[in-house]
Design a protein around this motif. Sequence first.
Motif, PDB file in Angstrom:
ATOM      1  N   LEU A   1       9.017  -1.326   1.890  1.00 41.76           N
ATOM      2  CA  LEU A   1       9.510  -0.053   1.588  1.00 41.76           C
ATOM      3  C   LEU A   1       8.746  -0.048   0.019  1.00 41.76           C
ATOM      4  CD1 LEU A   1      11.733  -0.572   3.757  1.00 41.76           C
ATOM      5  CD2 LEU A   1      13.195   0.846   2.184  1.00 41.76           C
ATOM      6  N   ASP A   2       8.266   1.124  -0.391  1.00 43.68           N
ATOM      7  CA  ASP A   2       7.934   1.975   0.060  1.00 43.68           C
ATOM      8  C   ASP A   2       6.370   2.584   0.293  1.00 43.68           C
ATOM      9  OD1 ASP A   2      10.355   3.573   0.584  1.00 43.68           O
ATOM     10  OD2 ASP A   2      10.741   3.925  -1.601  1.00 43.68           O
ATOM     11  N   ASP A   3       5.872   1.694   1.179  1.00 43.68           N
ATOM     12  CA  ASP A   3       4.284   1.837   1.389  1.00 43.68           C
ATOM     13  C   ASP A   3       4.062   2.126   2.956  1.00 43.68           C
ATOM     14  OD1 ASP A   3       1.576   1.369   1.334  1.00 43.68           O
ATOM     15  OD2 ASP A   3       1.779  -0.911   1.579  1.00 43.68           O
ATOM     16  N   PRO A   4       4.062   3.445   3.102  1.00 52.13           N
ATOM     17  CA  PRO A   4       3.964   4.087   4.630  1.00 52.13           C
ATOM     18  C   PRO A   4       2.754   3.598   5.183  1.00 52.13           C
ATOM     19  CG  PRO A   4       4.302   5.874   2.905  1.00 52.13           C
ATOM     20  CD  PRO A   4       4.191   4.588   2.135  1.00 52.13           C
ATOM     21  N   ASP A   5       3.012   3.314   6.437  1.00 45.72           N
ATOM     22  CA  ASP A   5       1.420   2.784   7.188  1.00 45.72           C
ATOM     23  C   ASP A   5       1.027   3.779   7.988  1.00 45.72           C
ATOM     24  OD1 ASP A   5       3.502   3.388   9.427  1.00 45.72           O
ATOM     25  OD2 ASP A   5       3.654   1.162  10.110  1.00 45.72           O
ATOM     26  N   GLY A   6       1.394   5.086   7.827  1.00 42.67           N
ATOM     27  CA  GLY A   6       0.825   6.251   8.458  1.00 42.67           C
ATOM     28  C   GLY A   6       1.380   6.412  10.064  1.00 42.67           C
ATOM     29  N   ASN A   7       2.109   5.468  10.516  1.00 39.03           N
ATOM     30  CA  ASN A   7       2.687   5.489  11.841  1.00 39.03           C
ATOM     31  C   ASN A   7       4.124   5.504  11.999  1.00 39.03           C
ATOM     32  OD1 ASN A   7       0.221   5.286  13.173  1.00 39.03           O
ATOM     33  ND2 ASN A   7      -0.135   3.243  12.431  1.00 39.03           N
ATOM     34  N   GLY A   8       4.780   5.900  10.905  1.00 36.11           N
ATOM     35  CA  GLY A   8       6.161   6.070  10.728  1.00 36.11           C
ATOM     36  C   GLY A   8       6.807   4.773  10.327  1.00 36.11           C
ATOM     37  N   GLY A   9       6.200   3.797  10.055  1.00 36.57           N
ATOM     38  CA  GLY A   9       6.814   2.619   9.491  1.00 36.57           C
ATOM     39  C   GLY A   9       6.205   2.233   8.092  1.00 36.57           C
ATOM     40  N   TYR A  10       6.259   0.953   7.648  1.00 35.31           N
ATOM     41  CA  TYR A  10       5.882   0.542   6.541  1.00 35.31           C
ATOM     42  C   TYR A  10       4.933  -0.648   6.620  1.00 35.31           C
ATOM     43  CZ  TYR A  10       9.787   3.439   4.567  1.00 35.31           C
ATOM     44  OH  TYR A  10      10.574   4.433   4.236  1.00 35.31           O
ATOM     45  N   ARG A  11       3.900  -0.526   5.659  1.00 32.11           N
ATOM     46  CA  ARG A  11       2.962  -1.522   5.581  1.00 32.11           C
ATOM     47  C   ARG A  11       3.341  -2.576   4.635  1.00 32.11           C
ATOM     48  NH1 ARG A  11      -3.126  -0.691   3.375  1.00 32.11           N
ATOM     49  NH2 ARG A  11      -4.405  -2.445   4.310  1.00 32.11           N
ATOM     50  N   GLY A  12       3.553  -2.635   3.617  1.00 33.09           N
ATOM     51  CA  GLY A  12       3.949  -3.482   2.574  1.00 33.09           C
ATOM     52  C   GLY A  12       2.990  -4.674   2.098  1.00 33.09           C
ATOM     53  N   TRP A  13       3.208  -5.481   1.107  1.00 38.70           N
ATOM     54  CA  TRP A  13       2.506  -6.481   0.745  1.00 38.70           C
ATOM     55  C   TRP A  13       2.398  -7.679   1.575  1.00 38.70           C
ATOM     56  CZ3 TRP A  13       5.138 -10.903   0.374  1.00 38.70           C
ATOM     57  CH2 TRP A  13       6.413 -10.890   0.409  1.00 38.70           C
ATOM     58  N   ALA A  14       3.317  -7.843   2.272  1.00 37.24           N
ATOM     59  CA  ALA A  14       3.206  -8.819   3.415  1.00 37.24           C
ATOM     60  C   ALA A  14       2.223  -8.783   4.494  1.00 37.24           C
ATOM     61  CB  ALA A  14       4.578  -9.040   4.206  1.00 37.24           C
ATOM     62  N   ASN A  15       2.207  -7.327   5.124  1.00 35.36           N
ATOM     63  CA  ASN A  15       1.058  -7.058   5.877  1.00 35.36           C
ATOM     64  C   ASN A  15      -0.248  -7.281   5.144  1.00 35.36           C
ATOM     65  OD1 ASN A  15       3.323  -6.123   7.399  1.00 35.36           O
ATOM     66  ND2 ASN A  15       2.104  -4.626   8.360  1.00 35.36           N
ATOM     67  N   ARG A  16      -0.241  -6.741   3.861  1.00 34.80           N
ATOM     68  CA  ARG A  16      -1.563  -6.540   3.207  1.00 34.80           C
ATOM     69  C   ARG A  16      -1.833  -8.049   2.984  1.00 34.80           C
ATOM     70  NH1 ARG A  16      -2.754  -1.766   0.212  1.00 34.80           N
ATOM     71  NH2 ARG A  16      -1.131  -0.272   0.817  1.00 34.80           N
ATOM     72  N   LEU A  17      -0.919  -8.878   2.965  1.00 36.33           N
ATOM     73  CA  LEU A  17      -1.358 -10.346   2.488  1.00 36.33           C
ATOM     74  C   LEU A  17      -1.829 -10.877   3.798  1.00 36.33           C
ATOM     75  CD1 LEU A  17      -1.704 -13.004   0.798  1.00 36.33           C
ATOM     76  CD2 LEU A  17       0.634 -13.559   1.309  1.00 36.33           C
ATOM     77  N   ALA A  18      -1.275 -10.695   4.868  1.00 39.45           N
ATOM     78  CA  ALA A  18      -1.645 -10.913   6.497  1.00 39.45           C
ATOM     79  C   ALA A  18      -2.909 -10.608   6.714  1.00 39.45           C
ATOM     80  CB  ALA A  18      -0.830 -10.659   7.170  1.00 39.45           C
TER      81      ALA A  18
ATOM     82  N   HIS B   1      11.789   0.379  -5.408  1.00 37.86           N
ATOM     83  CA  HIS B   1      10.511  -0.276  -4.416  1.00 37.86           C
ATOM     84  C   HIS B   1       9.337   0.132  -5.109  1.00 37.86           C
ATOM     85  CE1 HIS B   1      14.309   0.168  -1.726  1.00 37.86           C
ATOM     86  NE2 HIS B   1      14.017  -1.205  -1.372  1.00 37.86           N
ATOM     87  N   ALA B   2       8.389  -0.788  -4.568  1.00 34.17           N
ATOM     88  CA  ALA B   2       6.962  -0.484  -5.104  1.00 34.17           C
ATOM     89  C   ALA B   2       6.585   0.495  -4.123  1.00 34.17           C
ATOM     90  CB  ALA B   2       5.954  -1.912  -5.088  1.00 34.17           C
ATOM     91  N   ASN B   3       5.411   1.281  -4.405  1.00 37.16           N
ATOM     92  CA  ASN B   3       4.651   2.281  -3.872  1.00 37.16           C
ATOM     93  C   ASN B   3       3.583   1.441  -3.015  1.00 37.16           C
ATOM     94  OD1 ASN B   3       2.793   2.168  -5.805  1.00 37.16           O
ATOM     95  ND2 ASN B   3       3.583   4.180  -6.937  1.00 37.16           N
ATOM     96  N   SER B   4       2.553   2.374  -2.703  1.00 38.39           N
ATOM     97  CA  SER B   4       1.421   1.562  -1.780  1.00 38.39           C
ATOM     98  C   SER B   4       0.498   0.831  -3.114  1.00 38.39           C
ATOM     99  CB  SER B   4       0.574   2.683  -1.263  1.00 38.39           C
ATOM    100  OG  SER B   4       1.324   3.125  -0.184  1.00 38.39           O
ATOM    101  N   LEU B   5       0.428   1.590  -4.254  1.00 34.21           N
ATOM    102  CA  LEU B   5      -0.394   0.772  -5.333  1.00 34.21           C
ATOM    103  C   LEU B   5       0.305  -0.284  -5.602  1.00 34.21           C
ATOM    104  CD1 LEU B   5      -2.934   0.603  -7.308  1.00 34.21           C
ATOM    105  CD2 LEU B   5      -1.544   2.079  -8.718  1.00 34.21           C
TER     106      LEU B   5
END
Length: 256
Positions: free
Chosen positions: A16-33, A172-176
Amino acid sequence: MVQRYVAIGDSTVEGLDDPDGNGGYRGWANRLAEKLTEVNPGLLYANLAIRGRTSDQVRADQLEPALAMEPDLVTLVAGLNDLLRPGYSLHETMTNLQVMHTALSSAGAEVLTFTMPDLTPIAPVTKIVRRRLLTYNDALRVLCRRTGATLVEIDREPICADARLWSDDRLHANSLGHERIAGALAESLGLPGADSSWRDPLPALPTPKWQNVVAAEVAWLRNHFVPWLMRHAKGVSSGEGVTPKRPTLEAVTASG
């Protein structure tokens, strides 16, 4: 080389709050992965984090499933929901974190975490828990030295107090913001291409008009703070009915 990466914790880890465009959240963990897959395309990644979870709930519900996945890297962030509660105990929070750090590192996983930034410049009302936050960060530093966990001290970077990295709820952090956190963690892991650019300041903005500042504060109180107070008064967690977004180890796609 990281083969299995598991993220556990609360809403910060969920994304939260980094939308993935599909109704869920991306987030730094996904970005790190995603950054990790650039080194190892065969990486497997799971994210067990759920919003609203306290450190004892993370310990009770997420630790054993994470251990069962035999990860070699675990990002663990928990405790913010603890210090927002009236009965907060720093000792109990750190005990929960120590148990998790020790169990994960004893199983062969590198534990990676970070300190929480002081958001009082963005949300003055958070001053009521500022002392708790500062002592939490200090205790986390001591704990990581004791357990050998890797700690990224993002609270000491001025960029983390820039409102443009945070969502409308100011919690919560935003996408940036998630992008910057992922950059910080990637640098701490020494990933190829990672550098200190996540610390770079954003362009300066003109001083806002006082009318706009007042309007923004009123909107935040109405849309976020008051509903939060009402929810907690009723004992309702934001994570009720929420399940982990990546409960099992899976390969990582280009979009996370």
